[in-house]
Design a protein around this motif. Structure first.
Motif, PDB file in Angstrom:
ATOM      1  N   GLY A 154      40.634  -2.752  34.463  1.00 42.13           N
ATOM      2  CA  GLY A 154      40.143  -1.625  33.700  1.00 42.13           C
ATOM      3  C   GLY A 154      39.761  -0.432  34.556  1.00 42.13           C
ATOM      4  O   GLY A 154      39.944  -0.429  35.774  1.00 42.13           O
ATOM      5  N   VAL A 155      39.208   0.596  33.894  1.00 43.49           N
ATOM      6  CA  VAL A 155      38.922   1.867  34.541  1.00 43.49           C
ATOM      7  C   VAL A 155      37.415   2.073  34.641  1.00 43.49           C
ATOM      8  O   VAL A 155      36.622   1.205  34.285  1.00 43.49           O
ATOM      9  N   THR A 156      37.017   3.256  35.104  1.00 39.42           N
ATOM     10  CA  THR A 156      35.612   3.498  35.411  1.00 39.42           C
ATOM     11  C   THR A 156      34.688   3.210  34.230  1.00 39.42           C
ATOM     12  O   THR A 156      33.630   2.592  34.385  1.00 39.42           O
ATOM     13  N   THR A 157      35.066   3.653  33.035  1.00 36.14           N
ATOM     14  CA  THR A 157      34.185   3.466  31.888  1.00 36.14           C
ATOM     15  C   THR A 157      33.851   2.002  31.625  1.00 36.14           C
ATOM     16  O   THR A 157      32.784   1.686  31.074  1.00 36.14           O
ATOM     17  N   ASP A 158      34.732   1.100  32.026  1.00 35.65           N
ATOM     18  CA  ASP A 158      34.506  -0.330  31.805  1.00 35.65           C
ATOM     19  C   ASP A 158      33.407  -0.889  32.705  1.00 35.65           C
ATOM     20  O   ASP A 158      32.980  -2.033  32.508  1.00 35.65           O
ATOM     21  N   TYR A 159      32.951  -0.104  33.674  1.00 39.08           N
ATOM     22  CA  TYR A 159      31.936  -0.574  34.619  1.00 39.08           C
ATOM     23  C   TYR A 159      30.662   0.261  34.576  1.00 39.08           C
ATOM     24  O   TYR A 159      29.742   0.023  35.358  1.00 39.08           O
ATOM     25  N   ILE A 160      30.587   1.201  33.647  1.00 36.95           N
ATOM     26  CA  ILE A 160      29.382   2.010  33.519  1.00 36.95           C
ATOM     27  C   ILE A 160      28.518   1.445  32.393  1.00 36.95           C
ATOM     28  O   ILE A 160      28.884   1.499  31.222  1.00 36.95           O
ATOM     29  N   LEU A 161      27.365   0.906  32.770  1.00 34.54           N
ATOM     30  CA  LEU A 161      26.426   0.345  31.806  1.00 34.54           C
ATOM     31  C   LEU A 161      25.397   1.370  31.358  1.00 34.54           C
ATOM     32  O   LEU A 161      24.836   1.249  30.269  1.00 34.54           O
ATOM     33  N   GLY A 162      25.134   2.340  32.214  1.00 36.27           N
ATOM     34  CA  GLY A 162      24.119   3.322  31.874  1.00 36.27           C
ATOM     35  C   GLY A 162      24.283   4.593  32.674  1.00 36.27           C
ATOM     36  O   GLY A 162      24.906   4.602  33.737  1.00 36.27           O
ATOM     37  N   LEU A 163      23.712   5.671  32.143  1.00 39.46           N
ATOM     38  CA  LEU A 163      23.775   6.974  32.801  1.00 39.46           C
ATOM     39  C   LEU A 163      22.442   7.690  32.656  1.00 39.46           C
ATOM     40  O   LEU A 163      21.725   7.506  31.667  1.00 39.46           O
ATOM     41  N   GLU A 164      22.122   8.511  33.639  1.00 37.17           N
ATOM     42  CA  GLU A 164      21.113   9.543  33.472  1.00 37.17           C
ATOM     43  C   GLU A 164      21.867  10.862  33.472  1.00 37.17           C
ATOM     44  O   GLU A 164      22.668  11.123  34.376  1.00 37.17           O
ATOM     45  N   VAL A 165      21.622  11.684  32.459  1.00 40.66           N
ATOM     46  CA  VAL A 165      22.388  12.911  32.264  1.00 40.66           C
ATOM     47  C   VAL A 165      21.419  14.062  32.012  1.00 40.66           C
ATOM     48  O   VAL A 165      20.448  13.921  31.262  1.00 40.66           O
ATOM     49  N   VAL A 166      21.707  15.189  32.641  1.00 45.34           N
ATOM     50  CA  VAL A 166      20.956  16.420  32.368  1.00 45.34           C
ATOM     51  C   VAL A 166      21.802  17.287  31.447  1.00 45.34           C
ATOM     52  O   VAL A 166      22.954  17.621  31.767  1.00 45.34           O
ATOM     53  N   LEU A 167      21.225  17.660  30.301  1.00 43.12           N
ATOM     54  CA  LEU A 167      21.942  18.466  29.325  1.00 43.12           C
ATOM     55  C   LEU A 167      21.888  19.946  29.696  1.00 43.12           C
ATOM     56  O   LEU A 167      21.185  20.341  30.630  1.00 43.12           O
ATOM     57  N   ALA A 168      22.592  20.753  28.950  1.00 45.81           N
ATOM     58  CA  ALA A 168      22.737  22.167  29.290  1.00 45.81           C
ATOM     59  C   ALA A 168      21.405  22.899  29.365  1.00 45.81           C
ATOM     60  O   ALA A 168      21.231  23.812  30.178  1.00 45.81           O
ATOM     61  N   ASP A 169      20.438  22.504  28.540  1.00 49.52           N
ATOM     62  CA  ASP A 169      19.148  23.193  28.535  1.00 49.52           C
ATOM     63  C   ASP A 169      18.146  22.600  29.519  1.00 49.52           C
ATOM     64  O   ASP A 169      16.987  23.002  29.542  1.00 49.52           O
ATOM     65  N   GLY A 170      18.604  21.622  30.322  1.00 46.62           N
ATOM     66  CA  GLY A 170      17.728  21.007  31.309  1.00 46.62           C
ATOM     67  C   GLY A 170      17.087  19.713  30.853  1.00 46.62           C
ATOM     68  O   GLY A 170      16.419  19.037  31.644  1.00 46.62           O
ATOM     69  N   THR A 171      17.270  19.339  29.592  1.00 48.65           N
ATOM     70  CA  THR A 171      16.731  18.076  29.089  1.00 48.65           C
ATOM     71  C   THR A 171      17.378  16.898  29.819  1.00 48.65           C
ATOM     72  O   THR A 171      18.600  16.872  30.002  1.00 48.65           O
ATOM     73  N   VAL A 172      16.564  15.922  30.219  1.00 53.90           N
ATOM     74  CA  VAL A 172      17.058  14.734  30.905  1.00 53.90           C
ATOM     75  C   VAL A 172      17.076  13.567  29.923  1.00 53.90           C
ATOM     76  O   VAL A 172      16.054  13.269  29.287  1.00 53.90           O
ATOM     77  N   VAL A 173      18.223  12.920  29.772  1.00 48.37           N
ATOM     78  CA  VAL A 173      18.316  11.753  28.895  1.00 48.37           C
ATOM     79  C   VAL A 173      18.822  10.563  29.694  1.00 48.37           C
ATOM     80  O   VAL A 173      19.619  10.704  30.623  1.00 48.37           O
ATOM     81  N   ARG A 174      18.315   9.401  29.326  1.00 45.47           N
ATOM     82  CA  ARG A 174      18.773   8.154  29.951  1.00 45.47           C
ATOM     83  C   ARG A 174      19.492   7.335  28.888  1.00 45.47           C
ATOM     84  O   ARG A 174      18.929   7.057  27.818  1.00 45.47           O
ATOM     85  N   LEU A 175      20.708   6.959  29.176  1.00 46.63           N
ATOM     86  CA  LEU A 175      21.566   6.262  28.228  1.00 46.63           C
ATOM     87  C   LEU A 175      21.926   4.890  28.785  1.00 46.63           C
ATOM     88  O   LEU A 175      22.297   4.772  29.951  1.00 46.63           O
ATOM     89  N   GLY A 176      21.840   3.854  27.949  1.00 47.46           N
ATOM     90  CA  GLY A 176      22.205   2.518  28.393  1.00 47.46           C
ATOM     91  C   GLY A 176      21.273   2.005  29.464  1.00 47.46           C
ATOM     92  O   GLY A 176      20.126   2.428  29.594  1.00 47.46           O
ATOM     93  N   GLY A 177      21.768   1.060  30.255  1.00 52.99           N
ATOM     94  CA  GLY A 177      20.966   0.459  31.311  1.00 52.99           C
ATOM     95  C   GLY A 177      21.591  -0.832  31.790  1.00 52.99           C
ATOM     96  O   GLY A 177      22.730  -1.144  31.430  1.00 52.99           O
ATOM     97  N   PRO A 178      20.842  -1.620  32.588  1.00 53.17           N
ATOM     98  CA  PRO A 178      21.423  -2.816  33.217  1.00 53.17           C
ATOM     99  C   PRO A 178      21.545  -3.998  32.265  1.00 53.17           C
ATOM    100  O   PRO A 178      21.055  -5.098  32.539  1.00 53.17           O
ATOM    101  N   ARG A 179      22.172  -3.780  31.121  1.00 49.81           N
ATOM    102  CA  ARG A 179      22.348  -4.824  30.117  1.00 49.81           C
ATOM    103  C   ARG A 179      23.836  -4.961  29.815  1.00 49.81           C
ATOM    104  O   ARG A 179      24.508  -3.964  29.534  1.00 49.81           O
ATOM    105  N   LEU A 180      24.326  -6.169  29.840  1.00 48.70           N
ATOM    106  CA  LEU A 180      25.747  -6.384  29.603  1.00 48.70           C
ATOM    107  C   LEU A 180      26.104  -6.190  28.132  1.00 48.70           C
ATOM    108  O   LEU A 180      27.257  -5.885  27.799  1.00 48.70           O
ATOM    109  N   LYS A 181      25.125  -6.388  27.242  1.00 51.50           N
ATOM    110  CA  LYS A 181      25.352  -6.164  25.815  1.00 51.50           C
ATOM    111  C   LYS A 181      24.249  -5.260  25.297  1.00 51.50           C
ATOM    112  O   LYS A 181      23.069  -5.486  25.576  1.00 51.50           O
TER     113      LYS A 181
END
Length: 452
Positions: A154-181
């Protein structure tokens, strides 16, 4: 634009305006001739600093072009006039948890560095673009990069469990995490992977790791025609899932042989490099199946080895194909893909386009998943040849779409391919994509001109 208020929010040296330094960041590897002159380069080290940059940019209406290692091939990191270039190169922290088999990494580490950190704990991060030694893990996520072992792993997305992302207005969101399901809420992690910096800036990734890859058996086969190689590909994938199945055409074979002197068959129309990492003696058994499939399809020469150094040498030859062909002249690089049964039609159709437009085109491919890399050689100082090369570029994408394929399997749309995206997706999907972009980036400051 007065940058002092931005500089005051960040550590000294984070904001760079030196024209000589900026010149080195204006283009990625696509060498987009339309690259503009940026307002400044910012090189943050933390999520908080990225947030400060985007808050300032949002307040002042300044566009922001996120950038990883600059190895992108579709112009996704092309500088825009008056924009900030936001480089993640200094964001390099990583931790490995061998118990959960996860890595938490900032985006600036190279793919190879993530692999090495995982290997030190007896683990493996599979996605392996040919540029794995120089491309960043954040850039891999932004384009959903693939690689040679995608056919099985598989490709990169198949190995990403979580992300920290900064949105356009500077808001920080945390998505997913170290969980397989994890089925809580919408699949927003997947939304940001492959979004090419148009929806937010990835500042941290939680990656799934696997146990170390078993020793591999390798099969290398030469074919008198592209059609016979295509038949072998379908015969192999119809019986098993190899850990690698790569294709090189005659131009690539000759270019690699010119540089590496490996004894590759210059008279061959195509070369396949296949591997199996099945456990124990099963790798040898699968290699025997691959060898038989190649022989039955008409291979003129088949070589099989269990020696890891011999096998890696052939993989290195395949990885070297792009720089080897590039020695013949500057490249326009494609990464169109089609369903496997249409792969031979795509390769032969590309050859016909090259003949008709009178340009040299070499095709290499992740043959096991139908993702090809047509390499269009041209002289950018020759206007007529450049025009013909660009015509071939577009016609190759048209061909891929006509065969039920895609204009990009792993490099992203960027700026070079966005004119063809509506032809593949259609108006309703394009409108939906724009609605998502508008919801997350209403002022349109994130990577303007890319994808949409």
């Amino acid at each position: 634009m007065d940058l002092k208020t931005l500089e005051d929010r960040l550590p000294a040296g984070t904001v760079v305006t030196d024209p000589d330094i900026l010149a080195g960041y204006r283009q990625d590897r696509a060498l987009d001739p339309a690259a503009g002159t940026p307002l400044a380069l910012v090189r943050p080290q933390t999520t908080a600093e990225v947030s400060a940059v985007l808050r300032w940019a949002s307040q002042h209406g300044v566009p922001v072009v996120p950038r990883g290692a600059g190895t992108g091939l579709s112009g996704g990191a092309t500088a825009q006039d008056g924009a900030l270039l936001l480089s993640t190169e200094r964001m390099r922290a990583i931790t490995i948890d061998p118990v959960t088999r996860t890595a938490v990494t900032q985006p600036g580490l190279l793919n190879a560095e993530v692999k090495r950190a995982a290997a030190a704990e007896g683990l493996w991060y599979p996605p392996d673009p040919s540029s794995f030694e120089i491309c960043s893990i954040g850039g891999n996520a932004a384009t959903n990069a693939g690689g040679l072992c995608c056919v099985k792993y598989g490709v990169t997305t198949d190995y990403i469990l979580g992300l920290e992302v900064v949105l356009a207005d500077g808001t920080v969101v945390r998505l997913g995490g170290p969980r397989l399901k994890d089925s809580a809420g919408l699949s927003l992690t997947k939304l940001f992977v492959g979004s090419e910096g148009t929806l937010g800036v990835i500042t941290e990734l939680t990656l799934r790791l696997l146990p170390a890859q078993p020793p591999q058996a390798t099969v290398v086969a030469s074919f008198p025609t592209v059609e016979s190689a295509g038949a072998a590909i379908l015969a192999v994938t119809g019986q098993l899932r190899p850990s690698m199945l790569e294709f090189m055409d005659a131009v690539a074979i000759g270019a690699v042989e010119d540089e590496l002197r490996m004894g590759l068959d210059r008279s061959a129309a195509a070369l396949l490099v296949a591997r199996s990492d099945a456990p124990g003696e099963f790798a040898a058994a699968e290699a025997a199946v691959i060898e038989a499939a190649c022989t039955e399809a008409g291979a003129t020469e088949v070589f099989r080895t269990l020696d890891p150094e011999e096998g890696e040498a052939f993989c290195a030859a395949r990885r070297f194909a792009i720089p080897a062909v590039e020695r013949k002249g500057p490249l326009l690089l494609e990464d169109v893909g089609v369903p496997l049964p249409r792969l031979t039609e795509l390769v032969t159709g590309i050859a016909e386009i090259a003949r008709r437009r009178d340009v040299l085109v070499s095709v290499i491919a992740h043959a096991g998943d139908g993702n090809t890399h047509p390499l269009i050689v041209h002289d950018p100082n020759d206007p007529d040849e450049t025009a013909r090369a660009n015509q071939a570029f577009g016609e190759i994408m048209d061909l891929a779409i006509a065969l039920g394929g895609t204009i990009t399997g792993e490099h992203g749309v960027g700026r070079l391919k966005k004119a063809w995206l509506p032809d593949q997706l259609g108006p309703d999907v394009m409108a939906l994509t724009q609605r998502i972009k508008d919801a997350l980036d209403p002022a349109g400051i994130l990577n303007p001109g890319a994808v949409l």
